[in-house]
Write an enzyme that holds these catalytic residues in place. Structure first.
Site, mmCIF file in Angstrom:
data_model
loop_
_atom_site.group_PDB
_atom_site.id
_atom_site.type_symbol
_atom_site.label_atom_id
_atom_site.label_comp_id
_atom_site.label_asym_id
_atom_site.label_seq_id
_atom_site.Cartn_x
_atom_site.Cartn_y
_atom_site.Cartn_z
ATOM 1 N N ASP A 170 -1.503 5.652 -6.271
ATOM 2 C CA ASP A 170 -2.687 6.512 -6.369
ATOM 3 C C ASP A 170 -2.368 7.601 -7.379
ATOM 4 O OD1 ASP A 170 -4.165 5.252 -4.247
ATOM 5 O OD2 ASP A 170 -2.935 6.334 -2.807
ATOM 6 N N GLU A 172 -4.696 3.179 -8.731
ATOM 7 C CA GLU A 172 -6.005 3.750 -8.403
ATOM 8 C C GLU A 172 -6.244 5.054 -9.149
ATOM 9 O OE1 GLU A 172 -6.804 4.315 -4.200
ATOM 10 O OE2 GLU A 172 -8.615 5.473 -4.640
ATOM 11 N N HIS A 208 -1.030 10.321 -2.956
ATOM 12 C CA HIS A 208 -2.340 9.970 -2.400
ATOM 13 C C HIS A 208 -3.261 11.178 -2.322
ATOM 14 C CE1 HIS A 208 -5.345 9.478 0.804
ATOM 15 N NE2 HIS A 208 -5.471 8.282 0.275
ATOM 16 N N HIS A 227 0.830 -1.206 0.000
ATOM 17 C CA HIS A 227 0.000 0.000 0.000
ATOM 18 C C HIS A 227 0.867 1.260 0.000
ATOM 19 C CE1 HIS A 227 -2.733 2.911 2.246
ATOM 20 N NE2 HIS A 227 -3.465 2.567 1.195
#
Ligand code: G3P
Ligand code: CA
Length: 279
Positions: free
Chosen positions: A35, A111, A48, A6
């Site tokens: 991200d 993402e 992020h 992550h």
């Protein structure tokens, strides 16, 4: 158990930096997470937050404002490591292109972050994946999983290239296990899996996901007790900031790396051929 690093190995090095992804790759994580944000001049960068204040610094002072209001050149003047520790002050905001170039053998879990505020994000992502040979056969092998909280973004990508594997993220507590369950059949129209918050995962949700051939990858799991609970429930992978610890829980007999992904793809295809779509 698929191990998704992550924001990299972000428990040990600043999130979304080469330091963090290098470490995750060295540990043997199956996927490196990114991200996406878009710059003012239309470049996909990996960060992020949609704003800079939390992690970006310039000469010790916080960089300010929204990513989309800055050009790439302006963003490159900021570093994104010293907020965590001084030795990471050389870490710069990375473009997605730089990440894909640096890790030719890695698998990516990308993402689309708030894509409604960055029109064109999906098209740029697909073009970059194609440029790096991550569509076609690589898509079939799940070398890249594309994730989003935005169903519209995922449906757009699915319409453009139905062979790309997609993961529907679901917001923590906005949707309980019951409401996520009720969406699994429609999610299976375009996605190969769901990404719920770990606290929303129970046996009924795992059963509903699997009844619709959806993999279930909860985020973000660092607590050993949660790792055990979710493993016992039969989830297929987890996002973690501590990839080494999750990797250590895998049975020695479990397939590694690309072989592990192949097993996941085979299970998905087999399920799609056999499973009923109703729960
Ligand atoms: O993408 C899974 C998980 O990372 C979602 O939460 O806020 O960390 O992107 P966030
Ligand atoms: Ca994410």
């Amino acid at each position: 158990m698929i191990v998704i690093a992550h924001r990299g190995a972000s428990g040990y090095a600043p999130e979304h930096t080469f330091a963090s992804w290098d470490l995750a790759a060295k540990m043997g994580a199956d996927y490196l997470e990114q991200d996406l944000q878009m710059t003012k001049d239309g470049v996909l960068v990996v960060l992020h937050d949609e704003t800079l204040e939390r992690t970006a610094r310039r000469n010790g002072v916080a960089c300010e404002g929204r990513v989309i209001d800055h050009t790439l050149a302006e963003l490159k003047a900021c570093e994104v490591g010293s907020w965590m520790a001084p030795e990471f002050a050389d870490q710069r905001i990375a473009t997605l292109d730089e990440v894909l170039k640096r890790y030719p053998d890695a698998n990516f879990y990308i993402e689309t972050k708030k894509p409604e505020e960055a029109p064109g994000m999906e098209e740029k992502l697909l073009a970059l994946l194609e440029e790096h040979g991550l569509t076609g056969p690589a898509g079939d092998e799940w070398r890249v999983l594309i994730q989003s909280f935005s169903e519209a973004s995922l449906r757009k990508i699915h319409a453009a290239d139905p062979s790309l594997p997609l993961i529907q993220l679901v917001h923590r507590k906005w949707e309980t296990s019951g409401t996520i369950r009720s969406r699994t059949a429609s999610i299976a129209e375009y996605a190969v899996g769901i990404g719920p918050h770990f606290s929303d995962v129970d046996a009924a949700l795992v059963e509903a996901a699997h009844a619709n051939c959806l993999a279930i990858h909860p985020y973000t799991v660092d607590d050993p007790a949660e790792v055990k609970r979710l493993t016992d429930l039969g989830v297929d992978g987890m996002f973690t900031n501590l990839p080494d610890r999750l990797l250590a829980t895998r049975p020695a007999t479990e397939a590694r790396g690309r072989d592990r992904l192949r097993a996941a793809v085979d299970a998905y295809r087999s399920c799609r051929g056999e499973a009923a779509q109703e729960i």
